[in-house]
Design a protein around this motif. Structure first.
Motif, PDB file in Angstrom:
ATOM      1  N   ASP A  23       0.786  -1.230   0.000  1.00  0.00           N
ATOM      2  CA  ASP A  23       0.000   0.000   0.000  1.00  0.00           C
ATOM      3  C   ASP A  23       0.821   1.285   0.000  1.00  0.00           C
ATOM      4  N   LYS A  24       2.147   1.166  -0.039  1.00  0.00           N
ATOM      5  CA  LYS A  24       2.971   2.381  -0.018  1.00  0.00           C
ATOM      6  C   LYS A  24       4.414   2.067  -0.416  1.00  0.00           C
ATOM      7  N   ILE A  25       5.154   3.145  -0.664  1.00  0.00           N
ATOM      8  CA  ILE A  25       6.598   3.043  -0.901  1.00  0.00           C
ATOM      9  C   ILE A  25       7.273   3.930   0.141  1.00  0.00           C
ATOM     10  N   ALA A  26       8.269   3.375   0.828  1.00  0.00           N
ATOM     11  CA  ALA A  26       8.949   4.110   1.891  1.00  0.00           C
ATOM     12  C   ALA A  26      10.432   4.260   1.574  1.00  0.00           C
ATOM     13  N   LEU A  27      10.978   5.420   1.915  1.00  0.00           N
ATOM     14  CA  LEU A  27      12.399   5.664   1.717  1.00  0.00           C
ATOM     15  C   LEU A  27      13.014   6.100   3.035  1.00  0.00           C
ATOM     16  N   SER A  28      14.090   5.426   3.430  1.00  0.00           N
ATOM     17  CA  SER A  28      14.842   5.802   4.626  1.00  0.00           C
ATOM     18  C   SER A  28      16.112   6.518   4.177  1.00  0.00           C
ATOM     19  N   ALA A  29      16.419   7.639   4.829  1.00  0.00           N
ATOM     20  CA  ALA A  29      17.585   8.432   4.433  1.00  0.00           C
ATOM     21  C   ALA A  29      18.371   8.868   5.659  1.00  0.00           C
ATOM     22  N   PRO A  30      19.703   8.921   5.535  1.00  0.00           N
ATOM     23  CA  PRO A  30      20.510   9.465   6.629  1.00  0.00           C
ATOM     24  C   PRO A  30      20.136  10.924   6.875  1.00  0.00           C
ATOM     25  N   ILE A  31      20.291  11.396   8.077  1.00  0.00           N
ATOM     26  CA  ILE A  31      19.900  12.760   8.434  1.00  0.00           C
ATOM     27  C   ILE A  31      20.635  13.797   7.589  1.00  0.00           C
ATOM     28  N   GLN A  32      21.899  13.550   7.289  1.00  0.00           N
ATOM     29  CA  GLN A  32      22.695  14.534   6.573  1.00  0.00           C
ATOM     30  C   GLN A  32      22.434  14.544   5.066  1.00  0.00           C
ATOM     31  N   CYS A  33      21.603  13.633   4.598  1.00  0.00           N
ATOM     32  CA  CYS A  33      21.334  13.531   3.167  1.00  0.00           C
ATOM     33  C   CYS A  33      20.482  14.717   2.705  1.00  0.00           C
ATOM     34  N   THR A  34      20.851  15.341   1.582  1.00  0.00           N
ATOM     35  CA  THR A  34      20.121  16.505   1.079  1.00  0.00           C
ATOM     36  C   THR A  34      18.902  16.062   0.271  1.00  0.00           C
ATOM     37  N   GLN A  35      17.970  16.985   0.097  1.00  0.00           N
ATOM     38  CA  GLN A  35      16.778  16.701  -0.700  1.00  0.00           C
ATOM     39  C   GLN A  35      17.157  16.416  -2.149  1.00  0.00           C
ATOM     40  N   LYS A  36      18.168  17.088  -2.635  1.00  0.00           N
ATOM     41  CA  LYS A  36      18.628  16.873  -4.008  1.00  0.00           C
ATOM     42  C   LYS A  36      19.155  15.447  -4.188  1.00  0.00           C
ATOM     43  N   GLN A  37      19.885  14.948  -3.194  1.00  0.00           N
ATOM     44  CA  GLN A  37      20.412  13.582  -3.251  1.00  0.00           C
ATOM     45  C   GLN A  37      19.270  12.560  -3.205  1.00  0.00           C
ATOM     46  N   ILE A  38      18.280  12.849  -2.393  1.00  0.00           N
ATOM     47  CA  ILE A  38      17.124  11.952  -2.282  1.00  0.00           C
ATOM     48  C   ILE A  38      16.384  11.881  -3.609  1.00  0.00           C
ATOM     49  N   GLN A  39      16.107  13.030  -4.221  1.00  0.00           N
ATOM     50  CA  GLN A  39      15.379  13.051  -5.486  1.00  0.00           C
ATOM     51  C   GLN A  39      16.167  12.367  -6.597  1.00  0.00           C
ATOM     52  N   ALA A  40      17.487  12.528  -6.578  1.00  0.00           N
ATOM     53  CA  ALA A  40      18.318  11.876  -7.588  1.00  0.00           C
ATOM     54  C   ALA A  40      18.284  10.356  -7.419  1.00  0.00           C
ATOM     55  N   PHE A  41      18.285   9.908  -6.177  1.00  0.00           N
ATOM     56  CA  PHE A  41      18.221   8.471  -5.896  1.00  0.00           C
ATOM     57  C   PHE A  41      16.888   7.898  -6.348  1.00  0.00           C
ATOM     58  N   ILE A  42      15.803   8.619  -6.081  1.00  0.00           N
ATOM     59  CA  ILE A  42      14.481   8.159  -6.508  1.00  0.00           C
ATOM     60  C   ILE A  42      14.400   8.099  -8.030  1.00  0.00           C
ATOM     61  N   ALA A  43      14.938   9.124  -8.684  1.00  0.00           N
ATOM     62  CA  ALA A  43      14.907   9.164 -10.149  1.00  0.00           C
ATOM     63  C   ALA A  43      15.685   8.000 -10.754  1.00  0.00           C
ATOM     64  N   SER A  44      16.819   7.662 -10.154  1.00  0.00           N
ATOM     65  CA  SER A  44      17.641   6.573 -10.686  1.00  0.00           C
ATOM     66  C   SER A  44      17.034   5.198 -10.402  1.00  0.00           C
ATOM     67  N   SER A  45      16.043   5.154  -9.515  1.00  0.00           N
ATOM     68  CA  SER A  45      15.423   3.876  -9.129  1.00  0.00           C
ATOM     69  C   SER A  45      14.047   3.677  -9.757  1.00  0.00           C
ATOM     70  N   GLN A  46      13.665   4.535 -10.685  1.00  0.00           N
ATOM     71  CA  GLN A  46      12.315   4.508 -11.236  1.00  0.00           C
ATOM     72  C   GLN A  46      11.941   3.165 -11.869  1.00  0.00           C
ATOM     73  N   ILE A  47      12.823   2.596 -12.655  1.00  0.00           N
ATOM     74  CA  ILE A  47      12.510   1.324 -13.332  1.00  0.00           C
ATOM     75  C   ILE A  47      12.275   0.226 -12.297  1.00  0.00           C
ATOM     76  N   TRP A  48      13.187   0.134 -11.328  1.00  0.00           N
ATOM     77  CA  TRP A  48      13.039  -0.882 -10.277  1.00  0.00           C
ATOM     78  C   TRP A  48      11.770  -0.644  -9.465  1.00  0.00           C
ATOM     79  N   LEU A  49      11.479   0.624  -9.152  1.00  0.00           N
ATOM     80  CA  LEU A  49      10.294   0.946  -8.362  1.00  0.00           C
ATOM     81  C   LEU A  49       9.011   0.509  -9.068  1.00  0.00           C
TER      82      LEU A  49
END
Length: 213
Positions: A23-49
């Motif tokens: 029913d959902k997709i969850a992402l865990s991120a280190p505290i120091q991780c920037t929003q830009k890094q998170i969005q880039a990671f999500i974008a690179s994982s689109q096919i797998w997602l």
């Protein structure tokens, strides 16, 4: 279409991690991780997602809403939910971890089989007067049961999802092997002595698969 991704920052997270649930997709991120890094990671994982999300949705359509057990008079309702344990069997309901439903159902059937099948075999042994040495439960994929030359009996955990009369036939079949280690006429005569409908039960078992989930 993918659902919104729930982002959670954690001091214990050492890297970006995506988990896909029914029913959902969850992402865990280190505290120091920037929003830009998170969005880039999500974008690179689109096919797998997309593949993982589609797989989860397909699994949901295949999952049973209840399970019938050989020694229970009524079907057991299955509740899929987020929980720490793979399964919880309580008050005639089976609570299953929705993130790992198939693994949970398989683990439950094996645990239930280990608890109840040896007791059932013992009761049949006492009833028909044929003794054995030990009973083991396995997640066998090709056999419902077996009996060794030293009278150790193996039963498939999948039997818990069969009708009681079929489980009884398998127990009788293996117990008769403690007398005859072959499938000759004497063996089948002994089986028929304790199960007059063994031929029907044998045929019905052939239409099922000796594994669960």
């Amino acid at each position: 279409m993918l659902p919104d991704i729930h982002i959670r920052r954690s001091a214990r997270a050492k890297r970006l991690t995506l988990r896909v649930y029914p029913d959902k997709i969850a992402l865990s991120a280190p505290i120091q991780c920037t929003q830009k890094q998170i969005q880039a990671f999500i974008a690179s994982s689109q096919i797998w997602l997309k593949q993982a999300w589609q797989k989860q949705q397909h699994l949901q359509t295949q999952l049973p809403s209840c399970i019938r057990l050989f020694n229970q008079p009524q079907a057991i309702a299955i509740v899929y939910q987020a929980q720490a344990k793979l399964f919880i069997f309580k008050d005639q309901q089976l609570y299953v971890d929705q993130a790992q439903p198939q693994a949970a159902l398989k683990a439950f059937s094996f645990a239930y089989a280990k608890q109840h099948l040896p007791q059932f075999l013992h009761s049949i042994s006492q009833e028909i007067g044929l003794n054995y040495q030990n009973c083991t439960i396995r997640q066998a994929k090709t056999r419902w049961g077996s009996c060794s030359s030293v009278q150790n009996i193996m039963l498939s955990s999948a039997l818990v999802c069969c009708e009681a009369r079929l489980v009884r036939y398998v127990c009788i079949h293996e117990l008769c092997h403690t007398r005859y280690m072959h499938h000759g006429a004497q063996f089948w005569q002994l089986v028929e002595q304790f199960d007059p409908h063994y031929q029907l039960h044998r045929q019905q078992l052939k239409q099922q698969q000796p594994y669960v989930f």
